[in-house]
Design a protein around this motif. Structure first.
Motif, PDB file in Angstrom:
ATOM      1  N   ALA A 130       0.815  -1.216   0.000  1.00  0.00           N
ATOM      2  CA  ALA A 130       0.000   0.000   0.000  1.00  0.00           C
ATOM      3  C   ALA A 130       0.849   1.265   0.000  1.00  0.00           C
ATOM      4  CB  ALA A 130      -0.919   0.012   1.213  1.00  0.00           C
ATOM      5  N   PHE A 142       0.100   5.845   0.257  1.00  0.00           N
ATOM      6  CA  PHE A 142      -0.866   6.920   0.434  1.00  0.00           C
ATOM      7  C   PHE A 142      -0.912   7.759  -0.837  1.00  0.00           C
ATOM      8  CE2 PHE A 142      -0.102   7.061   5.280  1.00  0.00           C
ATOM      9  CZ  PHE A 142      -1.235   6.299   5.524  1.00  0.00           C
ATOM     10  N   LEU A 167      -5.625   5.376   1.227  1.00  0.00           N
ATOM     11  CA  LEU A 167      -4.774   4.206   1.415  1.00  0.00           C
ATOM     12  C   LEU A 167      -5.097   3.258   0.267  1.00  0.00           C
ATOM     13  CD1 LEU A 167      -2.827   2.494   3.224  1.00  0.00           C
ATOM     14  CD2 LEU A 167      -4.910   1.542   4.276  1.00  0.00           C
ATOM     15  N   THR A 222      -3.987   0.076  -2.507  1.00  0.00           N
ATOM     16  CA  THR A 222      -3.174  -1.084  -2.825  1.00  0.00           C
ATOM     17  C   THR A 222      -3.377  -1.433  -4.286  1.00  0.00           C
ATOM     18  OG1 THR A 222      -2.639  -3.361  -2.158  1.00  0.00           O
ATOM     19  CG2 THR A 222      -4.968  -2.753  -2.168  1.00  0.00           C
ATOM     20  N   GLY A 269      -8.668   1.295  -2.938  1.00  0.00           N
ATOM     21  CA  GLY A 269      -8.410   1.487  -1.516  1.00  0.00           C
ATOM     22  C   GLY A 269      -9.506   2.303  -0.883  1.00  0.00           C
ATOM     23  N   ILE A 329      -9.007   7.711   4.048  1.00  0.00           N
ATOM     24  CA  ILE A 329      -8.856   7.499   5.496  1.00  0.00           C
ATOM     25  C   ILE A 329      -9.202   8.717   6.339  1.00  0.00           C
ATOM     26  CG2 ILE A 329      -7.101   5.724   5.127  1.00  0.00           C
ATOM     27  CD1 ILE A 329      -5.002   7.835   6.007  1.00  0.00           C
ATOM     28  N   VAL A 371      -2.288  -5.290   3.390  1.00  0.00           N
ATOM     29  CA  VAL A 371      -2.144  -3.918   2.917  1.00  0.00           C
ATOM     30  C   VAL A 371      -0.799  -3.354   3.371  1.00  0.00           C
ATOM     31  CG1 VAL A 371      -3.174  -1.627   2.885  1.00  0.00           C
ATOM     32  CG2 VAL A 371      -4.638  -3.635   3.088  1.00  0.00           C
ATOM     33  N   LEU A 372      -0.530  -3.455   4.669  1.00  0.00           N
ATOM     34  CA  LEU A 372       0.760  -3.126   5.248  1.00  0.00           C
ATOM     35  C   LEU A 372       1.229  -4.332   6.053  1.00  0.00           C
ATOM     36  CD1 LEU A 372      -0.083   0.504   6.466  1.00  0.00           C
ATOM     37  CD2 LEU A 372       1.308  -0.120   4.481  1.00  0.00           C
ATOM     38  N   ALA A 431       2.873   4.517   3.001  1.00  0.00           N
ATOM     39  CA  ALA A 431       1.753   4.380   3.947  1.00  0.00           C
ATOM     40  C   ALA A 431       2.246   3.803   5.269  1.00  0.00           C
ATOM     41  CB  ALA A 431       0.673   3.488   3.352  1.00  0.00           C
ATOM     42  N   ASP A 432       1.560   4.153   6.343  1.00  0.00           N
ATOM     43  CA  ASP A 432       1.892   3.615   7.658  1.00  0.00           C
ATOM     44  C   ASP A 432       0.619   3.465   8.479  1.00  0.00           C
ATOM     45  OD1 ASP A 432       1.818   6.043   9.847  1.00  0.00           O
ATOM     46  OD2 ASP A 432       2.288   6.756   7.829  1.00  0.00           O
ATOM     47  N   THR A 477      -0.738   6.520  10.934  1.00  0.00           N
ATOM     48  CA  THR A 477      -1.549   7.576  10.333  1.00  0.00           C
ATOM     49  C   THR A 477      -2.993   7.137  10.185  1.00  0.00           C
ATOM     50  OG1 THR A 477       0.357   8.470   9.144  1.00  0.00           O
ATOM     51  CG2 THR A 477      -1.815   9.041   8.297  1.00  0.00           C
ATOM     52  N   VAL A 478      -3.210   5.894   9.801  1.00  0.00           N
ATOM     53  CA  VAL A 478      -4.561   5.383   9.570  1.00  0.00           C
ATOM     54  C   VAL A 478      -5.343   5.272  10.865  1.00  0.00           C
ATOM     55  CG1 VAL A 478      -5.918   3.446   8.699  1.00  0.00           C
ATOM     56  CG2 VAL A 478      -3.816   4.121   7.521  1.00  0.00           C
TER      57      VAL A 478
END
Length: 206
Positions: A27, A29, A47, A49, A58, A61, A113-114, A167-168, A171-172
């Motif tokens: 994934a 951002f 987010l 993928t 995606g 968010i 996703v992550l 992406a992380d 943050t989500v």
């Protein structure tokens, strides 16, 4: 609730056959540029993928809705006093639900996703989450999703509509949604977005 979850099975199927943590986590951002005027994505962070087959998809968010989860899932006593809300995932199939979970253990029927974040479609597993003492811990629920045909997103990026950032999960799941776009657009300003920042064969962020 089961009828509301049928759409999720369709969504996850976009990534091909689904097993436990199917596919590689890939994934990124997508951060809407200030010049992007499409009301569906103005000041949005998505987010996204990229499955092996089909176009990227995606969820947005940073678009909380006014609908509390306690109203949508009224049969779950664990949500009775919860103030958590439903998020708008995107303009596609807004009458369907998409579930995103942060979990050290790969759920069944999940799309990675992550490293520890998954789109999930196993109904019994979702119901188990909603019955926990802390039902929304590490869980986000979205109405609809965002999707692009093959090649469409690359064109939008080339036109300057989107910035790309790694992406992380923090943050989500941990940042106030109102702060996400302002923070990431500042971060994106220090990085030049290029279409070739993404390997579109694999969806991997470089």
């Amino acid at each position: 609730m089961r009828s509301a979850l049928r759409f999720l099975l369709v969504l996850v199927a976009l990534s091909g056959p689904v097993g436990a943590a199917d596919g590689e986590a890939n994934a990124i951002f997508l951060v809407a540029s200030p010049e992007l005027r499409d009301p569906n994505f103005r000041e949005a962070v998505v987010l996204v993928t990229h499955p092996r087959d089909g176009g990227p998809w995606g969820v947005i968010i940073n678009r909380p809705l006014d609908h509390r989860l306690s109203e949508i899932f009224s049969e779950f006593e664990t949500l009775k006093d919860s103030k958590d809300v439903l998020f708008l995932g995107g303009p596609v199939m807004r009458d369907g639900l998409v579930f995103l979970v942060r979990s050290a253990q790969a759920p069944p029927r999940a799309v990675a996703v992550l490293h520890d974040v998954y789109f999930i479609s196993d109904i019994e597993w979702i119901e188990g989450l909603l019955r926990r003492p802390e039902p929304t811990r590490g869980l986000r629920i979205y109405a609809g999703y965002s999707g692009w045909a093959p090649g469409q997103l690359q064109t939008e990026i080339a036109r300057g509509g989107w910035h790309l950032l790694p992406a992380d999960a923090k943050t989500v799941f941990e940042i106030d949604p109102a702060l996400i776009w302002p923070e990431l657009i500042k971060r994106a300003a220090t990085r030049k977005t290029r279409v070739d920042d993404v390997s579109w064969d694999t969806g991997a962020f470089r």
